[in-house]
Motif scaffolding. Structure first.
Motif, PDB file in Angstrom:
ATOM      1  N   CYS A 269       0.824  -1.211   0.000  1.00 28.07           N
ATOM      2  CA  CYS A 269       0.000   0.000   0.000  1.00 28.07           C
ATOM      3  C   CYS A 269       0.857   1.259   0.000  1.00 28.07           C
ATOM      4  O   CYS A 269       0.479   2.284  -0.577  1.00 28.07           O
ATOM      5  CB  CYS A 269      -0.933   0.006   1.208  1.00 28.07           C
ATOM      6  SG  CYS A 269      -2.286  -1.202   1.121  1.00 28.07           S
ATOM      7  N   ARG A 393     -10.976   1.440   4.060  1.00 30.66           N
ATOM      8  CA  ARG A 393     -10.120   0.297   3.743  1.00 30.66           C
ATOM      9  C   ARG A 393     -10.920  -0.991   3.823  1.00 30.66           C
ATOM     10  O   ARG A 393     -12.031  -1.028   4.353  1.00 30.66           O
ATOM     11  CB  ARG A 393      -8.970   0.209   4.744  1.00 30.66           C
ATOM     12  CG  ARG A 393      -9.420  -0.314   6.121  1.00 30.66           C
ATOM     13  CD  ARG A 393      -8.366  -0.183   7.172  1.00 30.66           C
ATOM     14  NE  ARG A 393      -8.172   1.217   7.515  1.00 30.66           N
ATOM     15  CZ  ARG A 393      -7.072   1.688   8.091  1.00 30.66           C
ATOM     16  NH1 ARG A 393      -6.082   0.879   8.364  1.00 30.66           N
ATOM     17  NH2 ARG A 393      -6.965   2.956   8.393  1.00 30.66           N
ATOM     18  N   TYR A 394     -10.311  -2.061   3.308  1.00 39.71           N
ATOM     19  CA  TYR A 394     -10.796  -3.421   3.544  1.00 39.71           C
ATOM     20  C   TYR A 394      -9.545  -4.272   3.678  1.00 39.71           C
ATOM     21  O   TYR A 394      -8.839  -4.518   2.704  1.00 39.71           O
ATOM     22  CB  TYR A 394     -11.680  -3.901   2.391  1.00 39.71           C
ATOM     23  CG  TYR A 394     -12.501  -5.141   2.710  1.00 39.71           C
ATOM     24  CD1 TYR A 394     -12.330  -5.859   3.888  1.00 39.71           C
ATOM     25  CD2 TYR A 394     -13.458  -5.602   1.817  1.00 39.71           C
ATOM     26  CE1 TYR A 394     -13.086  -6.977   4.177  1.00 39.71           C
ATOM     27  CE2 TYR A 394     -14.231  -6.724   2.088  1.00 39.71           C
ATOM     28  CZ  TYR A 394     -14.038  -7.409   3.271  1.00 39.71           C
ATOM     29  OH  TYR A 394     -14.784  -8.528   3.550  1.00 39.71           O
ATOM     30  N   LEU A 412     -14.165  -6.507 -10.292  1.00 34.77           N
ATOM     31  CA  LEU A 412     -14.144  -5.282  -9.489  1.00 34.77           C
ATOM     32  C   LEU A 412     -14.047  -4.075 -10.412  1.00 34.77           C
ATOM     33  O   LEU A 412     -13.068  -3.923 -11.148  1.00 34.77           O
ATOM     34  CB  LEU A 412     -12.955  -5.314  -8.528  1.00 34.77           C
ATOM     35  CG  LEU A 412     -12.629  -4.045  -7.748  1.00 34.77           C
ATOM     36  CD1 LEU A 412     -13.771  -3.680  -6.810  1.00 34.77           C
ATOM     37  CD2 LEU A 412     -11.330  -4.221  -6.958  1.00 34.77           C
ATOM     38  N   TYR A 414     -13.771  -0.008 -10.888  1.00 35.09           N
ATOM     39  CA  TYR A 414     -13.406   1.251 -10.234  1.00 35.09           C
ATOM     40  C   TYR A 414     -14.264   2.366 -10.829  1.00 35.09           C
ATOM     41  O   TYR A 414     -14.178   2.657 -12.019  1.00 35.09           O
ATOM     42  CB  TYR A 414     -11.927   1.563 -10.452  1.00 35.09           C
ATOM     43  CG  TYR A 414     -10.994   0.542  -9.834  1.00 35.09           C
ATOM     44  CD1 TYR A 414     -10.883   0.421  -8.456  1.00 35.09           C
ATOM     45  CD2 TYR A 414     -10.223  -0.298 -10.634  1.00 35.09           C
ATOM     46  CE1 TYR A 414     -10.030  -0.514  -7.884  1.00 35.09           C
ATOM     47  CE2 TYR A 414      -9.366  -1.230 -10.073  1.00 35.09           C
ATOM     48  CZ  TYR A 414      -9.275  -1.334  -8.700  1.00 35.09           C
ATOM     49  OH  TYR A 414      -8.432  -2.258  -8.144  1.00 35.09           O
ATOM     50  N   THR A 424      -5.810  -1.752  -4.802  1.00 33.96           N
ATOM     51  CA  THR A 424      -6.158  -3.139  -4.503  1.00 33.96           C
ATOM     52  C   THR A 424      -4.864  -3.941  -4.547  1.00 33.96           C
ATOM     53  O   THR A 424      -4.192  -3.971  -5.582  1.00 33.96           O
ATOM     54  CB  THR A 424      -7.153  -3.698  -5.532  1.00 33.96           C
ATOM     55  OG1 THR A 424      -8.317  -2.860  -5.562  1.00 33.96           O
ATOM     56  CG2 THR A 424      -7.565  -5.115  -5.170  1.00 33.96           C
ATOM     57  N   HIS A 458      -6.614 -10.581  -0.987  1.00 40.80           N
ATOM     58  CA  HIS A 458      -6.424  -9.206  -1.449  1.00 40.80           C
ATOM     59  C   HIS A 458      -6.975  -8.229  -0.414  1.00 40.80           C
ATOM     60  O   HIS A 458      -7.634  -8.622   0.555  1.00 40.80           O
ATOM     61  CB  HIS A 458      -7.103  -8.984  -2.804  1.00 40.80           C
ATOM     62  CG  HIS A 458      -8.578  -9.252  -2.783  1.00 40.80           C
ATOM     63  ND1 HIS A 458      -9.110 -10.528  -2.748  1.00 40.80           N
ATOM     64  CD2 HIS A 458      -9.652  -8.408  -2.783  1.00 40.80           C
ATOM     65  CE1 HIS A 458     -10.427 -10.470  -2.735  1.00 40.80           C
ATOM     66  NE2 HIS A 458     -10.784  -9.188  -2.743  1.00 40.80           N
ATOM     67  N   GLY A 460      -8.148  -3.772   0.160  1.00 37.24           N
ATOM     68  CA  GLY A 460      -8.306  -2.401  -0.316  1.00 37.24           C
ATOM     69  C   GLY A 460      -7.517  -1.485   0.605  1.00 37.24           C
ATOM     70  O   GLY A 460      -7.834  -1.365   1.792  1.00 37.24           O
ATOM     71  N   CYS A 461      -6.482  -0.849   0.082  1.00 40.27           N
ATOM     72  CA  CYS A 461      -5.629   0.009   0.910  1.00 40.27           C
ATOM     73  C   CYS A 461      -6.408   1.224   1.420  1.00 40.27           C
ATOM     74  O   CYS A 461      -7.335   1.704   0.754  1.00 40.27           O
ATOM     75  CB  CYS A 461      -4.429   0.495   0.103  1.00 40.27           C
ATOM     76  SG  CYS A 461      -3.323  -0.821  -0.437  1.00 40.27           S
ATOM     77  N   ASN A 472     -18.741  -4.371  -7.286  1.00 39.90           N
ATOM     78  CA  ASN A 472     -18.295  -5.764  -7.376  1.00 39.90           C
ATOM     79  C   ASN A 472     -19.372  -6.637  -8.003  1.00 39.90           C
ATOM     80  O   ASN A 472     -20.564  -6.469  -7.713  1.00 39.90           O
ATOM     81  CB  ASN A 472     -17.993  -6.325  -5.981  1.00 39.90           C
ATOM     82  CG  ASN A 472     -16.741  -5.737  -5.376  1.00 39.90           C
ATOM     83  OD1 ASN A 472     -15.640  -6.022  -5.801  1.00 39.90           O
ATOM     84  ND2 ASN A 472     -16.918  -4.897  -4.366  1.00 39.90           N
TER      85      ASN A 472
END
Length: 492
Positions: A269, A393-394, A412, A414, A424, A458, A460-461, A472
């Motif tokens: 990230c 984030r995730y 996914l 964007y 990602t 994976h 999400g930053c 998604n």
């Protein structure tokens, strides 16, 4: 005007801008924060009408309204430009909350219950929202190794706001960040600050003590004692700190953050790791794709880019139009609610989301995804739209869970660019994908033998600057038997 008539005026005017009869969470969606601009304008308008209806104290209350209006330094034409900055979003939450409390304070006692009801049930940030927003800012600092002056580069905080940041960090036992925020606050004290130098010196000394930096704790404790020589409690603490100083060998540097990344997720990230070597890059490719000969793509092929070869991660450029993205956002906005994980609502995932029912636009987007992937959407999940919040984030996770009729693949989309952060990342293979508006990323979560591909973990930053929107489409195993045939091999 009679009290009864005045009450009717206030109820009609103010309740007209209440969206529903329950509180809303703001910090977990930057779009919800952006909507506060409209709420703020309506709030101040309703207060103005209340003042016009009030026959007493008109002059005094109008002066208060003028002060509040002067504080609304924003451009309502494009609120997303403001909320792209997490510090600005925090300030907006705090400002609207303060405006509301001021209005409540200056309304007539006979109508206080009406306004108290609005305080509890309207679209106004609650104290929890402010604390959660501050907590997310501190998590951003921890993740990206930022000092207060780094994270406030675009939007500065005053002494009172910075003190609140310090208190939240202190309550979370993050004493180094608390110390740095109290120091930032001390540097910004003015005659208009409600925070006092004594308060900050006390917290600076205590934060340094809890962090283990006793010389610093003694220094600020002595400064406090110089201001308040009769404070016996401070004298006792200083004696304790001086005693412990000679008992302890370590003296950590409270002024300097540790910049080492603890995990590959953090390193990716922060842009510290890139496994795409020149040799690896040669295995990647770009081309125009017809989705394996799909008739709908024969005369309008899509731009396909292989981002990674194993697991195979493909990005499709311009897979969705600007108009379609705006329609999806507009449909989603009134339905967004806090995203959950298997454990419910947690800090692992900071966003708001909704599964969209099929309409013409949603169906068209889903069909486009089916065309390029070659998979069937008949058994796929509904399109899932997300808007990330302050520091959204995730953390590392799998879309599949190694069960029956699992999520065989992920697409996914964007729906926004993100200026800083929000990538990602796939920690197991060392690849980071930057959000690019209008593009979609596709990968299989399962091997052909049906087993989970562990390399598809994976994350999400955290979003540092920007507003992140994604959609998604998760495909299920059932219905894909002839589109992606199974294999009995342990290697596929």
């Amino acid at each position: 005007m009679a009290i009864k008539e005045l009450t009717v005026v206030v109820v009609v005017v103010v309740f007209s801008w209440i969206a529903c009869t329950s509180g809303h969470e703001f910090f977990s969606s930057t779009d919800k924060v952006a909507q506060l601009f409209e709420e703020e304008e309506d709030l101040l308008t309703s207060f103005g009408l209340y003042i016009d209806a009030e026959e007493k104290n008109v002059k005094r209350m109008k002066s208060i309204l003028l002060v509040l209006q002067l504080l609304t330094y924003f451009d309502p034409a494009n609120p997303e430009k403001t909320t792209r900055d997490p510090v600005a979003a925090y300030k907006l939450l705090r400002r609207v909350r303060r405006e509301w409390l001021t209005i409540v304070e200056y309304t007539q006692l006979s109508l206080y219950k009406v306004y108290q009801t609005l305080l509890d049930y309207s679209n106004i940030p609650q104290a929890k929202d402010l604390n959660d927003a501050a907590s997310e800012l501190i998590r951003l600092q921890e993740f990206y190794k930022l000092y207060p002056h780094n994270i406030t580069r675009e939007t500065s905080l005053n002494a009172d706001e910075a003190k609140h940041m310090g208190l939240v960090a202190y309550d979370e036992d993050k004493f180094q960040h608390a110390f740095l925020w109290f120091l930032y606050s001390l540097d910004r004290l003015t005659e208009h600050s409600t925070t006092t130098e004594k308060e900050l010196l006390r917290f600076l000394s205590s934060s340094a003590y809890h962090f283990g930096s006793l010389p610093v704790a003694i220094y600020f404790g002595q400064r406090l004692l110089n201001l308040d020589p009769t404070n016996d409690e401070v004298k006792v603490e200083l004696n304790l700190y001086r005693y412990l100083r000679f008992e302890r060998n370590s003296n950590p540097d409270i002024f300097t953050l540790d910049t080492k990344s603890n995990t590959s997720y953090e390193a990716l990230c922060r842009g510290e790791v890139d496994e795409r070597t020149s040799k690896r890059q040669r295995a990647l490719s770009c081309r125009y794709s017809t989705g394996g000969g799909n008739p709908r793509l024969m005369y309008a092929p899509v731009k396909e880019e292989v981002e990674w070869d194993e697991p195979r991660i493909i990005r499709y450029h311009d897979i969705i139009s600007d108009r379609e993205m705006e329609i999806l956002k507009n449909i989603s906005r009134p339905q967004l609610s806090r995203s959950e994980t298997k454990q419910g609502v947690t800090n692992i995932r900071t966003s708001q989301s909704v599964f969209l029912k099929e309409d013409n636009t949603v169906a068209r987007v889903s069909q486009n995804i089916a065309d390029v992937t070659g998979l069937s959407v008949e058994s796929a999940e509904l399109l899932h739209v997300q808007n990330y919040g302050i520091g959204g984030r995730y953390e590392p996770h799998f879309d599949a869970w190694d069960g029956e009729n699992d999520r065989i693949a992920t697409f996914l989309i964007y729906m926004s660019d993100v200026e800083i952060g929000g990538a990602t990342v796939f920690p197991q293979v060392g690849v980071a994908l930057k959000p690019k508006k209008g593009s979609g990323v596709f990968w299989y979560n399962l091997h052909k033998n049906g087993r989970l591909d562990w390399d598809t973990q994976h994350a999400g930053c955290p979003v540092l600057v920007g507003n992140k929107w994604v959609a998604n489409k998760w495909f299920r195993e059932f219905g894909q038997e002839f589109r992606r045939p199974c294999s009995l091999s342990d290697w596929e």
